[in-house]
Design an enzyme around this catalytic site. Structure first.
Site, short mmCIF file in Angstrom:
data_model
loop_
_atom_site.label_atom_id
_atom_site.label_comp_id
_atom_site.label_asym_id
_atom_site.label_seq_id
_atom_site.Cartn_x
_atom_site.Cartn_y
_atom_site.Cartn_z
N HIS A 104 17.97 -10.62 -1.22
CA HIS A 104 16.54 -10.42 -1.00
C HIS A 104 16.03 -11.50 -0.07
O HIS A 104 16.39 -12.67 -0.23
CB HIS A 104 15.79 -10.48 -2.34
N LEU A 113 12.20 -14.18 -7.79
CA LEU A 113 11.82 -13.21 -6.78
C LEU A 113 10.34 -13.30 -6.39
O LEU A 113 9.47 -13.43 -7.25
CB LEU A 113 12.07 -11.79 -7.30
N GLN A 126 23.05 -6.83 -2.31
CA GLN A 126 21.81 -7.03 -1.58
C GLN A 126 21.29 -8.46 -1.74
O GLN A 126 21.24 -8.98 -2.85
CB GLN A 126 20.76 -6.06 -2.10
N GLU A 164 8.78 -7.81 -2.63
CA GLU A 164 8.51 -7.17 -1.36
C GLU A 164 7.08 -6.65 -1.30
O GLU A 164 6.50 -6.50 -0.23
CB GLU A 164 9.49 -6.01 -1.23
N ARG A 202 20.09 -0.84 -0.75
CA ARG A 202 19.11 -0.15 -1.57
C ARG A 202 17.71 -0.41 -1.06
O ARG A 202 17.37 -1.54 -0.70
CB ARG A 202 19.21 -0.67 -3.00
N ARG A 226 15.28 -4.90 3.58
CA ARG A 226 15.60 -6.24 3.08
C ARG A 226 16.70 -6.96 3.83
O ARG A 226 16.60 -8.16 4.08
CB ARG A 226 16.04 -6.12 1.65
N PHE A 268 6.34 0.04 1.01
CA PHE A 268 7.50 -0.81 0.74
C PHE A 268 8.43 -0.69 1.95
O PHE A 268 8.39 0.30 2.67
CB PHE A 268 8.21 -0.30 -0.52
N HIS A 308 20.29 -10.40 -4.93
CA HIS A 308 19.24 -9.69 -5.64
C HIS A 308 19.71 -8.45 -6.40
O HIS A 308 19.27 -8.17 -7.50
CB HIS A 308 18.16 -9.28 -4.64
C1 LIG Z 1 13.53 -10.02 -9.96
C2 LIG Z 1 13.83 -8.59 -9.73
C3 LIG Z 1 12.83 -7.71 -9.35
C4 LIG Z 1 13.10 -6.38 -9.14
N1 LIG Z 1 12.09 -5.54 -8.74
C5 LIG Z 1 12.36 -4.23 -8.55
C6 LIG Z 1 11.32 -3.32 -8.14
O1 LIG Z 1 10.18 -3.70 -7.95
N2 LIG Z 1 11.65 -2.03 -7.97
C7 LIG Z 1 12.90 -1.55 -8.19
O2 LIG Z 1 13.12 -0.36 -8.05
N3 LIG Z 1 13.88 -2.39 -8.59
C8 LIG Z 1 13.65 -3.70 -8.77
N4 LIG Z 1 14.67 -4.55 -9.16
C9 LIG Z 1 15.94 -3.98 -9.57
C10 LIG Z 1 15.82 -3.38 -10.95
O3 LIG Z 1 14.92 -4.13 -11.72
C11 LIG Z 1 17.14 -3.36 -11.69
O4 LIG Z 1 18.13 -2.83 -10.88
C12 LIG Z 1 17.03 -2.49 -12.94
O5 LIG Z 1 15.95 -2.88 -13.71
C13 LIG Z 1 18.30 -2.56 -13.74
O6 LIG Z 1 18.10 -1.90 -14.97
P1 LIG Z 1 19.30 -1.64 -15.94
O7 LIG Z 1 18.74 -0.92 -17.10
O8 LIG Z 1 20.41 -1.02 -15.21
O9 LIG Z 1 19.81 -3.10 -16.36
P2 LIG Z 1 19.08 -4.32 -17.12
O10 LIG Z 1 17.63 -4.16 -17.24
O11 LIG Z 1 19.61 -5.55 -16.48
O12 LIG Z 1 19.66 -4.22 -18.58
C14 LIG Z 1 20.98 -4.55 -18.90
C15 LIG Z 1 21.16 -4.46 -20.39
O13 LIG Z 1 22.53 -4.58 -20.70
C16 LIG Z 1 22.69 -5.40 -21.81
N5 LIG Z 1 24.02 -6.01 -21.73
C17 LIG Z 1 24.60 -6.63 -20.68
N6 LIG Z 1 25.84 -7.04 -21.00
C18 LIG Z 1 26.05 -6.67 -22.29
C19 LIG Z 1 27.13 -6.81 -23.18
N7 LIG Z 1 28.28 -7.40 -22.83
N8 LIG Z 1 27.00 -6.33 -24.43
C20 LIG Z 1 25.84 -5.72 -24.81
N9 LIG Z 1 24.80 -5.55 -24.00
C21 LIG Z 1 24.90 -6.02 -22.75
C22 LIG Z 1 21.57 -6.40 -21.74
O14 LIG Z 1 21.27 -6.86 -23.02
C23 LIG Z 1 20.45 -5.55 -21.17
O15 LIG Z 1 19.73 -4.95 -22.21
C24 LIG Z 1 14.41 -5.90 -9.34
C25 LIG Z 1 15.42 -6.77 -9.71
C26 LIG Z 1 15.15 -8.12 -9.85
C27 LIG Z 1 16.29 -9.05 -10.11
#
Ligand SMILES: Cc1cc2nc3c(=O)[nH]c(=O)nc-3n(C[C@H](O)[C@H](O)[C@H](O)COP(=O)(O)OP(=O)(O)OC[C@H]3O[C@@H](n4cnc5c(N)ncnc54)[C@H](O)[C@@H]3O)c2cc1C
Ligand code: SF4
Ligand code: FES
Lengths: 570, 240
Positions: free
Chosen positions: A236, A246, A234, A249, A383, A280, A121, A348
């Site tokens: 992408h 997306l 960030q 990468e 990141r 990135r 990566f 991203h």
């Molecule tokens: C397309 C894409 C691909 C990616 N690929 C990678 C990768 O290959 N490797 C890597 O390391 N990272 C990757 N990332 C980044 C990574 O996926 C995210 O940073 C990470 O999954 C975020 O997880 P999280 O649990 O913090 O938030 P999320 O998975 O976004 O979860 C947020 C949660 O909060 C809840 N929520 C939000 N607002 C409220 C509210 N007001 N009230 C109640 N609930 C709420 C939602 O329901 C959800 O359940 C990628 C990101 C994207 C956009």
């Protein structure tokens, strides 16, 4: 008081960070509930494709890898803005967290010897990104959800948090709306873990899901918690032209090549030693420069270049990048086995977020944060791919453990929650009853386009100042906003309208921080201040909501221990 | 390509009204490349804020947006408006689940079907220090089933779920097989017992509609037949 439901540990957010925290707090013996605005499996974590980093050394070329090298890459990648002890925690605990996911059933891809497969990566010295085809997030998310089912953890699905109730620097509970019925309630909690994800939808071109609006971050900010390093966003390099979905990468990791309209590779002009595998921000600016200098393709959604994987052949594409192939076919009508994929940069990831320590503790007692909504500061100004899934696991667990440990009587009387509930109900009712007014979408579109244009990939003083002004004007207009649905059940118009208020706040903090920071570092690229300036700017930006509603900005030192500052060159 | 005017004929239902469900037409200029989900979002934002439907990722990975578009079950975010082949696009909720409001159906009913199959890994022995080794060839069997996003499209087209509310359904049975076929799992005997009944694997009509509709190429029927073969190795050959 009968109006208030009580929990020991309340997790807000059902993505990877929230679910990992829930499992940890449950295993530490606490009663846990997860409150989430969408079913956990719909969370944006499920969209992550490429993988999760850990120095397992499974790759034939990864034998000499170590967590220290992973830490070094992370810190260098952060352009030295990461807090070094935190980056060390992230990388040291990585193998254990990844093996644990495997033990819980995660569907990792395998090398022929049966071990977890790893791929190279960007910005990493070794191939250390563990993957599950190109659906790593999906597999991790479903595995954690399954583990929650096994533990019978309670879920409050389709509950939308609108406010964190704070008393004398202590968080005591939340107010939330049950979206299916429209009922607004208050929930008391001895410890609250925020895991609400990123706020990418503040920008117009983004890889983020529609639901990534940062409403949890905005609620923490409104309750008095500080936001850290919000100007670091960030972009992408490779999002699908048109929808900005997306294109991982991992595609470049597998050997994908970037070519311009002259059908030439161009990364040699920007990062000659690592070419397409540069970090990135560097690749994103390279693509944008090609486009801006007339060597890209043109279309109604802006300029783009090509990402070519035809030389990998159908076999490799179908086994290692099946999801990407499907996305290109469904959303751009292109089969990458036969034609190059049109790509352009897009927002991203949010490096900044709710300021917290290595155990998720924020400025407010009883309030913790983890995942993309938080800023432990492991990513600094940029990141590395594969580090944020890792962050959700490592710091999700730590926050869950810390929440379990700190849960105990809050000393806050239920009447405080009840009066907060009354205020929230009145606020929401006033909004729904307003009737005539501007629709949220009108303000939202202006904000999104303005942020991409003025506070995006290339920044400078005048546009950033315009962005700040634009956002205060939009906040003014927002005072007259009115949803046109007055119903109770599944009133998404109301949810969108409520969320927009928070988005404007977060956009304001982002633009204000970016305007103040007169240097270029990682993702924050100032054309008018093209150099990194460690003397003045080796600092974290801390934003607190001022009495007048605008952010008041302060700075804090970066924690630097082992790794000496160097130029970030690839 | 010129943007084109489309009529979206959307099935509406509001639990607060005393009315039955009804169709409502909205017209919209739509450029090429726009998906049904994007069109719905524009209708909601610009014309009628009370229109309700679920969505999250817009990239066919989260499983929120299964519905009926021009008579066929599909993910709205993955369906192009221009590809519909008609100027009027009819949109309705996913069948075989109660409609809660407009295009929102009772997902809890669908997700509760997972509980009886205990969908989590029950490993054969204590966890090793590192990962369990898995032969990539052996992994080919469970792999397709791990890609299920629980969108319930299969549930919406299944003739058995339509007539038997107690049937576990294609998604839960596919999930069940995902663990049965996982070489790391040690609970096979117990697992076979979870689904050995008329509301389990023996309920399936084996008409393969779930396999055809699945946006993630999960083959529930195949998993159901493989499970039957494990329960009664000789008897079952033709899905009887
Ligand atoms: C397309 C894409 C691909 C990616 N690929 C990678 C990768 O290959 N490797 C890597 O390391 N990272 C990757 N990332 C980044 C990574 O996926 C995210 O940073 C990470 O999954 C975020 O997880 P999280 O649990 O913090 O938030 P999320 O998975 O976004 O979860 C947020 C949660 O909060 C809840 N929520 C939000 N607002 C409220 C509210 N007001 N009230 C109640 N609930 C709420 C939602 O329901 C959800 O359940 C990628 C990101 C994207 C956009
Ligand atoms: S098997 Fe396919 S159609 Fe059924 S729920 Fe899973 S992904 Fe959806
Ligand atoms: S919105 Fe996620 S699958 Fe359609």
């Amino acid at each position: 008081m009968s109006d208030v439901t009580h929990y020991e540990v309340l997790i807000v957010g059902g993505g990877l960070a929230g679910l990992r925290a829930a499992v940890a707090a449950h295993d530490a013996g606490r009663d846990v509930a997860v409150l989430t605005k969408v079913y956990p499996i719909r969370s944006h974590s499920g969209a992550a494709q490429g993988g999760v980093n850990a120095s397992l050394g499974n790759h034939p070329e990864g034998g000499d890898d170590s967590w220290e090298k992973h830490a070094f890459d992370t810190i260098k990648g952060s352009d030295y803005l990461a807090d070094q002890p935190r980056a060390e925690i992230l990388t040291r605990e990585a193998p254990e967290r990844v093996f644990e996911m495997e033990h819980w059933g995660a569907a990792f891809s395998r090398f022929p010897d049966g071990r977890i497969a790893q791929r190279p990566f960007g910005g990493a010295g070794f191939p250390r990104t563990c993957y599950a085809a190109d659906r790593t997030g999906h597999h991790l998310l479903h595995t954690l959800w399954e583990q929650c089912m096994k533990r019978e953890i309670a879920f409050l699905n389709e509950w939308f948090l609108t406010r964190i109730v704070e008393r004398d620097g202590r968080a005591a509970g939340v107010v939330a709306m049950h979206v299916p019925s429209g009922t607004v309630s208050t929930l008391a909690a001895q410890a609250i873990v925020l895991a609400g994800g990123g706020y990418g939808r503040v920008f117009s071109k983004t890889t983020n899901a529609y639901i990534n609006t940062g409403s949890v971050t905005a609620a923490a900010y409104a309750a008095g918690a500080r936001l850290e390093d919000m100007e670091f966003v960030q972009f992408h390099p490779t999002t699908l032209y048109g929808t900005n979905i997306l294109i991982s990468e991992g595609v470049r990791g597998e050997g994908g090549l970037l070519t311009n309209a002259e059908e030439k590779r161009f990364m040699d002009r920007y990062a000659p030693s690592v070419m397409e595998l540069a970090p990135r921000d560097i690749v994103a600016r390279a693509i944008q420069t090609e486009v801006d200098e007339g060597r890209g393709f043109d279309g109604p959604h802006g300029g783009y270049v090509h990402l070519d994987i035809r030389h990998l052949g159908a076999e490799v594409i179908n086994t290692r990048l099946p999801g990407i192939r499907q996305i290109a076919m469904d959303f751009a009508g292109v089969d990458p086995i036969e034609a190059p994929i049109p790509v352009q940069p897009g927002q991203h990831y949010s490096m900044g977020g709710i300021s917290c320590d290595e155990n998720g503790r924020t400025d407010l007692t009883g309030l913790l944060a983890c995942g993309e909504c938080s800023c432990v500061s492991v990513h600094g100004s940029n990141r590395l791919g594969g580090n944020s899934l890792l962050e959700t696991l490592v710091f999700g667990k730590r926050a869950g453990d810390a929440a379990a440990e700190s849960a105990g009587d809050t000393g806050v009387h239920d009447s405080v929650l009840v009066s907060a509930l009354g205020e929230e109900r009145a606020r929401i009712e006033a909004l729904t009853m307003r009737g005539e007014g501007v629709r949220q979408i009108e303000i939202r579109r202006v904000m999104q386009a303005g942020m991409t244009e003025k506070a995006g990939l290339f920044r400078s003083e005048a546009p950033l100042a315009e962005a700040v002004t634009m956002l205060s004007e939009l906040k003014e207009r927002y005072r007259g906003v009115a949803p046109n649905d007055r119903g109770s059940e599944f009133n998404y118009d109301l949810v969108d309208t409520l969320e927009l208020g928070g988005m404007l706040e977060l956009a304001g903090v982002t633009a204000t921080g970016a305007l103040a920071r007169t240097e270029s570092r990682g993702s924050h690229w100032r054309i008018d201040h093209a150099e990194r300036d460690d003397d003045r700017w080796l600092k974290h930006t801390m934003a607190r909501r001022g009495a007048d509603g605008s952010p008041s900005i302060d700075y804090e030192d970066v924690i630097i221990t082992t790794y000496e500052l160097m130029e970030r060159k690839y | 390509m010129e943007p084109k005017r489309f009529t979206f004929r959307i099935r509406r239902f509001n639990p607060s009204d005393a009315l039955d469900s009804y169709d409502e037409d909205f017209t919209l200029e739509v450029a090429e490349g726009v998906t049904v989900l994007e069109a719905l979002l524009r209708i909601q934002a610009e014309q009628d804020g009370s229109l309700s439907f679920r969505y999250a990722c817009r990239g066919a990975v989260c499983g929120s947006c299964a519905m009926v578009v021009n008579g066929a079950v599909a993910l709205a975010c993955r369906t192009q408006v221009h590809a519909a082949g008609s100027d009027t696009i009819t949109i309705g909720p996913l069948p075989n689940l109660n409609v809660v409001k407009d295009l929102v159906v009772d997902m809890d009913f669908f997700l509760r079907k997972l509980t009886p199959v205990r969908p989590w890994l029950d490993p054969a022995g204590p966890d090793p220090e590192r990962e369990r080794l898995v032969d990539p060839d052996e992994w080919k069997e469970p792999e397709p089933y791990t890609n299920c996003i629980l969108c319930a499209s299969c549930h919406g087209v299944c003739p058995v779920t339509e007539r038997d509310p107690r049937y576990l359904g294609p998604a839960a049975l596919a999930k069940h097989y995902r663990f049965l076929a996982d070489p790391r799992d040690g609970a096979d005997d117990a697992r076979l017992g979870f689904v050995d009944g008329d509301h389990g694997v023996w309920g399936c009509d084996t008409v393969w509609s779930c396999v055809k509709v699945c946006p993630k190429r999960v083959p529930p029927t195949k998993g159901i037949l493989a499970t039957r073969a494990r329960i009664r190795p000789i008897e079952d050959k033709n899905g009887a």
